[in-house]
Design a protein around this motif. Structure first.
Motif, PDB file in Angstrom:
ATOM      1  N   LEU A 118       0.837  -1.187   0.000  1.00 39.05           N
ATOM      2  CA  LEU A 118       0.000   0.000   0.000  1.00 39.05           C
ATOM      3  C   LEU A 118       0.880   1.247   0.000  1.00 39.05           C
ATOM      4  N   ILE A 119       0.407   2.276  -0.686  1.00 38.84           N
ATOM      5  CA  ILE A 119       1.143   3.534  -0.792  1.00 38.84           C
ATOM      6  C   ILE A 119       0.186   4.663  -0.427  1.00 38.84           C
ATOM      7  N   ILE A 149       0.546  -5.631   5.861  1.00 36.35           N
ATOM      8  CA  ILE A 149       0.796  -5.290   4.456  1.00 36.35           C
ATOM      9  C   ILE A 149       1.891  -4.227   4.398  1.00 36.35           C
ATOM     10  N   PRO A 150       2.927  -4.420   3.585  1.00 36.33           N
ATOM     11  CA  PRO A 150       3.983  -3.401   3.457  1.00 36.33           C
ATOM     12  C   PRO A 150       3.389  -2.041   3.070  1.00 36.33           C
ATOM     13  N   MET A 151       3.897  -0.990   3.672  1.00 36.85           N
ATOM     14  CA  MET A 151       3.365   0.356   3.451  1.00 36.85           C
ATOM     15  C   MET A 151       4.484   1.311   3.071  1.00 36.85           C
ATOM     16  N   TRP A 152       4.215   2.142   2.059  1.00 37.02           N
ATOM     17  CA  TRP A 152       5.109   3.220   1.664  1.00 37.02           C
ATOM     18  C   TRP A 152       4.337   4.536   1.705  1.00 37.02           C
ATOM     19  N   PHE A 179      -7.852  12.724  -1.048  1.00 34.28           N
ATOM     20  CA  PHE A 179      -7.408  11.589  -0.243  1.00 34.28           C
ATOM     21  C   PHE A 179      -7.111  10.437  -1.208  1.00 34.28           C
ATOM     22  N   ILE A 180      -5.872   9.933  -1.189  1.00 39.94           N
ATOM     23  CA  ILE A 180      -5.468   8.878  -2.125  1.00 39.94           C
ATOM     24  C   ILE A 180      -4.668   7.805  -1.403  1.00 39.94           C
ATOM     25  N   VAL A 181      -5.031   6.549  -1.666  1.00 43.19           N
ATOM     26  CA  VAL A 181      -4.221   5.394  -1.283  1.00 43.19           C
ATOM     27  C   VAL A 181      -4.045   4.533  -2.526  1.00 43.19           C
ATOM     28  N   PHE A 209       7.330   3.334   4.877  1.00 38.78           N
ATOM     29  CA  PHE A 209       6.694   3.863   6.083  1.00 38.78           C
ATOM     30  C   PHE A 209       7.001   2.969   7.282  1.00 38.78           C
ATOM     31  N   THR A 210       7.416   3.587   8.346  1.00 39.55           N
ATOM     32  CA  THR A 210       7.596   2.899   9.616  1.00 39.55           C
ATOM     33  C   THR A 210       6.897   3.704  10.691  1.00 39.55           C
ATOM     34  N   LYS A 211       6.357   3.031  11.682  1.00 37.52           N
ATOM     35  CA  LYS A 211       5.648   3.715  12.763  1.00 37.52           C
ATOM     36  C   LYS A 211       6.609   4.600  13.571  1.00 37.52           C
TER      37      LYS A 211
END
Length: 246
Positions: free
Chosen positions: A136-137, A174-177, A202-204, A244-246
């Motif tokens: 997901l981006i 799920i990997p996130m960028w 708003f876009i994903v 993305f990392t928390k």
């Protein structure tokens, strides 16, 4: 070598003996398949020509997950030619970022509460659609007001906030960028009005498929380029892609 009369007459007989009484049916079926193939190719060419103008700009045909969510399927390649498929998930123009905010969304002039975002924005259909992605981006972007440096910072913070909302809804399996597109820099004189909310939607983006070793950011930039109804990178000030990392 020229075909003899015997060879010309014997070949159909050989085929007829192979297929029996169905020879004429087989020939008819093959002719029909050929016709359908030609028609299908022509129809696809017509579709492609209708989805691009003479300059090569693409108009992506959207589908809907619900009454608030449009999904634009796109495909691109990295510099090595490896391909990836994406779904660009965009809320309708009724929804967008509050002007100047990096934490709040609005519907028309109504600011959405955290509960509203989980119920309306991250509705069950959107969660289901995003939940099947390979990655997901979250996309942050800003409208044309303000200095570019400040708006790029705002875009980055919006991308992070979307990633947080999505992970709150789906978890972090799920990997996130994040993708920061920065500030809108190419106002359209013919279509511009006082409302610039359409420049900060708003876009994903869901990564659906990718060849092994694909450079995702390159493939995504290629897929989004020269699109008339999506945020094409050439209309924004940056293209900052990061894990993305928390």
């Amino acid at each position: 070598m020229p075909m003899t009369d015997y060879q010309a007459e014997a070949r159909p007989g050989w085929l007829a003996s192979l297929f029996g009484g169905s020879f004429n049916v087989v020939v008819g079926a093959l002719a029909m398949l050929f016709t359908l193939g030609v028609f299908g190719t022509a129809a696809w060419d017509a579709y492609l020509s209708n989805s691009k103008d003479k300059s090569g700009v693409k108009r992506i045909i959207a589908k809907r997950w619900n009454e608030r969510t449009l999904v634009f399927p796109i495909e691109g390649a990295d510099k090595a030619g490896r391909r990836a498929l994406f779904d660009v998930v965009v809320l309708t123009k009724d929804y967008g970022w509050v002007r100047g905010s990096t934490t709040e969304l609005e519907k028309y002039d109504r600011r959405l509460s955290p509960a509203d975002i989980q119920a309306e924005v991250l509705a069950p259909q959107l969660r289901q659609g995003l939940g099947s992605a390979r990655g997901l981006i979250s996309v942050g972007l800003a409208s044309q007001e303000g200095a570019i440096e400040r708006e790029e910072q705002r875009g980055g913070l919006r991308a992070v906030r979307i990633a947080q909302w999505v992970q709150e809804a789906l978890g972090d399996d799920i990997p996130m960028w994040t993708l920061n597109l920065g500030r809108y820099v190419e106002p359209c004189i013919e279509c511009e009005d006082a409302d610039t909310s359409w420049q900060r939607p708003f876009i994903v983006i869901a990564v659906r498929k990718a060849d092994d070793g694909t450079h995702i950011s390159e493939a995504l930039a290629d897929a989004m380029s020269d699109t008339i109804n999506l945020p094409s990178p050439d209309r924004y000030s940056t293209f900052a892609f990061s894990k993305f990392t928390k």
